[in-house]
Design a protein around this motif. Structure first.
Motif, PDB file in Angstrom:
ATOM      1  N   SER A  46       6.656   3.744 -17.817  1.00 26.13           N
ATOM      2  CA  SER A  46       5.647   3.656 -16.559  1.00 26.13           C
ATOM      3  C   SER A  46       4.356   2.942 -17.196  1.00 26.13           C
ATOM      4  O   SER A  46       3.814   2.082 -16.273  1.00 26.13           O
ATOM      5  CB  SER A  46       5.205   5.279 -16.318  1.00 26.13           C
ATOM      6  N   THR A  50       3.145  -0.388 -15.616  1.00 21.27           N
ATOM      7  CA  THR A  50       1.930  -0.750 -14.903  1.00 21.27           C
ATOM      8  C   THR A  50       0.992  -1.823 -15.405  1.00 21.27           C
ATOM      9  O   THR A  50       0.335  -2.517 -14.968  1.00 21.27           O
ATOM     10  CB  THR A  50       1.125   0.652 -15.079  1.00 21.27           C
ATOM     11  N   GLN A 162       3.046  -2.339  -4.328  1.00 23.88           N
ATOM     12  CA  GLN A 162       3.909  -1.376  -4.015  1.00 23.88           C
ATOM     13  C   GLN A 162       4.792  -1.064  -5.329  1.00 23.88           C
ATOM     14  O   GLN A 162       4.726   0.376  -5.510  1.00 23.88           O
ATOM     15  CB  GLN A 162       4.895  -1.934  -2.951  1.00 23.88           C
ATOM     16  N   ARG A 165       2.004   1.038  -7.478  1.00 23.01           N
ATOM     17  CA  ARG A 165       1.940   2.321  -6.759  1.00 23.01           C
ATOM     18  C   ARG A 165       3.022   3.288  -7.063  1.00 23.01           C
ATOM     19  O   ARG A 165       2.630   4.455  -7.506  1.00 23.01           O
ATOM     20  CB  ARG A 165       1.887   2.315  -5.130  1.00 23.01           C
ATOM     21  N   ILE A 166       4.298   2.774  -6.919  1.00 27.18           N
ATOM     22  CA  ILE A 166       5.352   3.705  -7.452  1.00 27.18           C
ATOM     23  C   ILE A 166       5.437   3.922  -8.811  1.00 27.18           C
ATOM     24  O   ILE A 166       5.785   5.264  -9.350  1.00 27.18           O
ATOM     25  CB  ILE A 166       6.850   2.809  -7.001  1.00 27.18           C
ATOM     26  N   THR A 167       5.104   3.159  -9.853  1.00 34.99           N
ATOM     27  CA  THR A 167       4.979   3.318 -11.282  1.00 34.99           C
ATOM     28  C   THR A 167       3.944   4.418 -11.324  1.00 34.99           C
ATOM     29  O   THR A 167       3.970   5.199 -12.339  1.00 34.99           O
ATOM     30  CB  THR A 167       4.788   2.042 -11.862  1.00 34.99           C
ATOM     31  N   ASN A 168       2.766   4.132 -10.762  1.00 34.83           N
ATOM     32  CA  ASN A 168       1.855   5.070 -11.040  1.00 34.83           C
ATOM     33  C   ASN A 168       2.075   6.501 -10.635  1.00 34.83           C
ATOM     34  O   ASN A 168       1.878   7.695 -11.225  1.00 34.83           O
ATOM     35  CB  ASN A 168       0.584   4.806 -10.095  1.00 34.83           C
ATOM     36  N   GLU A 169       2.947   6.467  -9.564  1.00 35.27           N
ATOM     37  CA  GLU A 169       3.513   7.869  -9.064  1.00 35.27           C
ATOM     38  C   GLU A 169       4.552   8.487 -10.157  1.00 35.27           C
ATOM     39  O   GLU A 169       4.467   9.765 -10.405  1.00 35.27           O
ATOM     40  CB  GLU A 169       4.138   7.804  -7.750  1.00 35.27           C
ATOM     41  N   GLN A 170       5.282   7.487 -10.702  1.00 36.74           N
ATOM     42  CA  GLN A 170       6.172   8.135 -11.779  1.00 36.74           C
ATOM     43  C   GLN A 170       5.420   8.543 -12.806  1.00 36.74           C
ATOM     44  O   GLN A 170       5.746   9.769 -13.449  1.00 36.74           O
ATOM     45  CB  GLN A 170       7.012   6.941 -12.111  1.00 36.74           C
ATOM     46  N   ASP A 172       2.433   9.803 -12.901  1.00 37.20           N
ATOM     47  CA  ASP A 172       1.921  11.190 -12.707  1.00 37.20           C
ATOM     48  C   ASP A 172       2.774  12.215 -12.552  1.00 37.20           C
ATOM     49  O   ASP A 172       2.439  13.384 -13.122  1.00 37.20           O
ATOM     50  CB  ASP A 172       1.119  10.999 -11.125  1.00 37.20           C
ATOM     51  N   ALA A 173       3.962  12.060 -12.189  1.00 35.25           N
ATOM     52  CA  ALA A 173       5.089  12.993 -12.263  1.00 35.25           C
ATOM     53  C   ALA A 173       5.502  13.242 -13.825  1.00 35.25           C
ATOM     54  O   ALA A 173       5.565  14.494 -14.118  1.00 35.25           O
ATOM     55  CB  ALA A 173       6.458  12.427 -11.532  1.00 35.25           C
TER      56      ALA A 173
END
Length: 219
Positions: A46, A50, A162, A165-170, A172-173
């Motif tokens: 991640s 990023t 995009q 954004r997806i990488t940041n969500e990963q 955070d998870a």
């Protein structure tokens, strides 16, 4: 413990205490390995994706500024050559960043491929614009930039945002999961330590009793 000699009873008590300590130590080691694995995965995937995507965005922004500067050139061939070389260098940096993103991105790689494809399509357009400026065909260069260059740049920008954004969500998870595991580890180790302490007290009490009872019977 009643069938053991005094020394054997004390040794058994110490053995139980050591077993409890080893159990706590083993749990702590396993937990630290779990957290280390999560941290390594977070860093390798991640955060690396990023950082690479942000670096690619920065290089693309530099390229856009240089291309805008190229469109302003009238007769300065040396400046045109210098800016062209700078654009080529930044393009190589973008490709290197894309390679990291494509290798380590854990989501749908078609998004990475789309951004990379749009960036590759922008290459011939840039070259043609630079050639037109060198031929002093500025109006043609402007028209080509607006017709083909800007739509590709917008497509690249949308895909990269995009992707980030997806990488940041990963990320955070991963962080949320690591926090949950850490909190559970604290509870487990606390419970195991308390259990080991209680077991140690019981073992010590039994060992003490096995020593004192024979002595009391003598008096």
């Amino acid at each position: 413990m009643q069938n053991l000699r005094v020394g054997g009873r004390i040794a058994a008590g110490f053995f139980i205490v050591l077993l409890a300590l080893f159990a706590v130590g083993g749990l702590a080691f396993w937990s630290s390995q779990q957290l280390f694995g999560m941290t390594e995965k977070l860093h390798r995937n991640s955060l690396a994706v990023t950082n690479a995507a942000l670096a690619a965005n920065g290089h693309i922004l530099d390229m856009r500024r240089n291309m805008s500067a190229i469109l302003e050139i009238r007769r300065d061939a040396d400046r045109l050559a210098a800016l062209s070389e700078e654009v080529s260098a930044r393009a190589a940096d973008v490709e290197a960043a894309f390679a990291i993103v494509e290798e380590r991105f854990l989501g749908d790689k078609t998004l990475v491929e789309a951004a990379r494809s749009a960036f590759a399509a922008w290459g011939p357009v840039r070259d043609e614009v630079i050639a037109l400026v060198g031929q002093k065909k500025r109006l043609a260069a402007d028209a080509l930039t607006k017709e083909k260059g800007l739509p590709l740049i917008q497509e690249i920008d949308d895909d990269m945002h995009q992707l980030i954004r997806i990488t940041n969500e990963q990320a955070d998870a991963y962080i949320a999961n690591a926090t949950t595991v850490f909190n559970n580890v604290i509870i487990w180790i606390g419970a195991a330590t308390g259990g080991a302490f209680l077991l140690s007290l019981i073992a010590a009490a039994l060992a003490m009793r096995s020593v004192t009872r024979p002595l009391l019977s003598l008096t």
